[in-house]
Design a protein around this motif. Structure first.
Motif, PDB file in Angstrom:
ATOM      1  N   LEU A   1       0.834  -1.205   0.000  1.00 47.78           N
ATOM      2  CA  LEU A   1       0.000   0.000   0.000  1.00 47.78           C
ATOM      3  C   LEU A   1       0.867   1.253   0.000  1.00 47.78           C
ATOM      4  O   LEU A   1       0.628   2.179  -0.777  1.00 47.78           O
ATOM      5  CB  LEU A   1      -0.917  -0.004   1.226  1.00 47.78           C
ATOM      6  N   TYR A   2       1.896   1.279   0.848  1.00 47.38           N
ATOM      7  CA  TYR A   2       2.764   2.450   0.890  1.00 47.38           C
ATOM      8  C   TYR A   2       3.569   2.593  -0.399  1.00 47.38           C
ATOM      9  O   TYR A   2       3.823   3.720  -0.851  1.00 47.38           O
ATOM     10  CB  TYR A   2       3.687   2.413   2.104  1.00 47.38           C
ATOM     11  N   TYR A   3       3.972   1.489  -0.993  1.00 47.25           N
ATOM     12  CA  TYR A   3       4.657   1.550  -2.283  1.00 47.25           C
ATOM     13  C   TYR A   3       3.735   2.160  -3.345  1.00 47.25           C
ATOM     14  O   TYR A   3       4.126   3.061  -4.080  1.00 47.25           O
ATOM     15  CB  TYR A   3       5.127   0.155  -2.717  1.00 47.25           C
TER      16      TYR A   3
ATOM     17  N   ALA B   1       8.935   5.370  -1.205  1.00 46.37           N
ATOM     18  CA  ALA B   1       8.132   4.276  -0.655  1.00 46.37           C
ATOM     19  C   ALA B   1       8.786   3.712   0.608  1.00 46.37           C
ATOM     20  O   ALA B   1       8.107   3.436   1.598  1.00 46.37           O
ATOM     21  CB  ALA B   1       7.937   3.181  -1.692  1.00 46.37           C
ATOM     22  N   LEU B   2      10.104   3.557   0.588  1.00 41.29           N
ATOM     23  CA  LEU B   2      10.808   3.087   1.786  1.00 41.29           C
ATOM     24  C   LEU B   2      10.671   4.090   2.927  1.00 41.29           C
ATOM     25  O   LEU B   2      10.532   3.705   4.094  1.00 41.29           O
ATOM     26  CB  LEU B   2      12.280   2.824   1.468  1.00 41.29           C
TER      27      LEU B   2
ATOM     28  N   PHE C   1       9.090   3.176   6.622  1.00 41.21           N
ATOM     29  CA  PHE C   1       9.854   3.246   7.861  1.00 41.21           C
ATOM     30  C   PHE C   1       9.654   4.540   8.651  1.00 41.21           C
ATOM     31  O   PHE C   1       9.852   4.553   9.865  1.00 41.21           O
ATOM     32  CB  PHE C   1      11.344   3.034   7.576  1.00 41.21           C
ATOM     33  N   LEU C   2       9.302   5.615   7.991  1.00 40.15           N
ATOM     34  CA  LEU C   2       9.110   6.909   8.648  1.00 40.15           C
ATOM     35  C   LEU C   2       7.786   7.517   8.210  1.00 40.15           C
ATOM     36  O   LEU C   2       7.721   8.644   7.716  1.00 40.15           O
ATOM     37  CB  LEU C   2      10.268   7.853   8.317  1.00 40.15           C
ATOM     38  N   THR C   3       6.719   6.769   8.399  1.00 39.09           N
ATOM     39  CA  THR C   3       5.402   7.139   7.886  1.00 39.09           C
ATOM     40  C   THR C   3       4.982   8.565   8.239  1.00 39.09           C
ATOM     41  O   THR C   3       4.604   9.319   7.332  1.00 39.09           O
ATOM     42  CB  THR C   3       4.347   6.127   8.357  1.00 39.09           C
ATOM     43  N   PRO C   4       5.002   8.986   9.503  1.00 41.02           N
ATOM     44  CA  PRO C   4       4.506  10.338   9.803  1.00 41.02           C
ATOM     45  C   PRO C   4       5.252  11.446   9.068  1.00 41.02           C
ATOM     46  O   PRO C   4       4.637  12.398   8.580  1.00 41.02           O
ATOM     47  CB  PRO C   4       4.702  10.470  11.322  1.00 41.02           C
ATOM     48  N   ILE C   5       6.562  11.323   8.957  1.00 39.29           N
ATOM     49  CA  ILE C   5       7.358  12.353   8.290  1.00 39.29           C
ATOM     50  C   ILE C   5       7.025  12.415   6.804  1.00 39.29           C
ATOM     51  O   ILE C   5       6.802  13.490   6.234  1.00 39.29           O
ATOM     52  CB  ILE C   5       8.863  12.089   8.506  1.00 39.29           C
TER      53      ILE C   5
END
Length: 127
Positions: free
Chosen positions: A87-89, A102-103, A107-111
């Protein structure tokens, strides 16, 4: 009468520190919600959808995959881990970003959500 709080030798307690952390956490949470709101609006969806439980996942999957019903894959144990990564990709691809972005989302979703929401990224659509 003895006091049972955490205190230091100078008589200070941890309460101001804890209140400060609560205040900072609330501010960060509000900023992240606003970033999600703007991200949904960039994708042509209602911004308020980001704060409605379950429906926000449906709308996010609709933004990313073009079909919101795929969010039901999140209830399958173990599969949900891989679905979230994919999903994030796909979210990065939907906004014209590459694998590095995407990475960052993984790994750092909020930022990276703040960067998508507040930045100049434009919604391209499901890829």
């Amino acid at each position: 009468m003895q006091e049972y709080g955490v205190s230091y030798s100078n008589g200070m307690t941890m309460e101001p520190f804890i209140l400060g952390m609560v205040f900072v956490s609330l501010i960060v949470s509000v900023v992240i919600i606003i970033a999600w709101w703007k991200l949904y609006q960039k994708a042509g969806k209602h911004g308020w959808a980001c704060i409605v439980p379950i429906y926000n996942s449906y709308v996010l999957f609709d933004i990313v995959f073009g079909s919101g019903i795929l969010f039901l894959l999140l209830i399958v144990p173990v599969v949900n881990f891989f679905v979230t990564i994919y999903l994030y990709y796909k979210l990065a691809r939907a906004f014209g970003k590459g694998i590095g972005y995407a990475l960052g989302l993984i790994f750092l979703t909020p930022i990276f959500i703040c960067m998508l929401g507040f930045g100049s990224a434009e919604y391209i659509g499901p890829q």
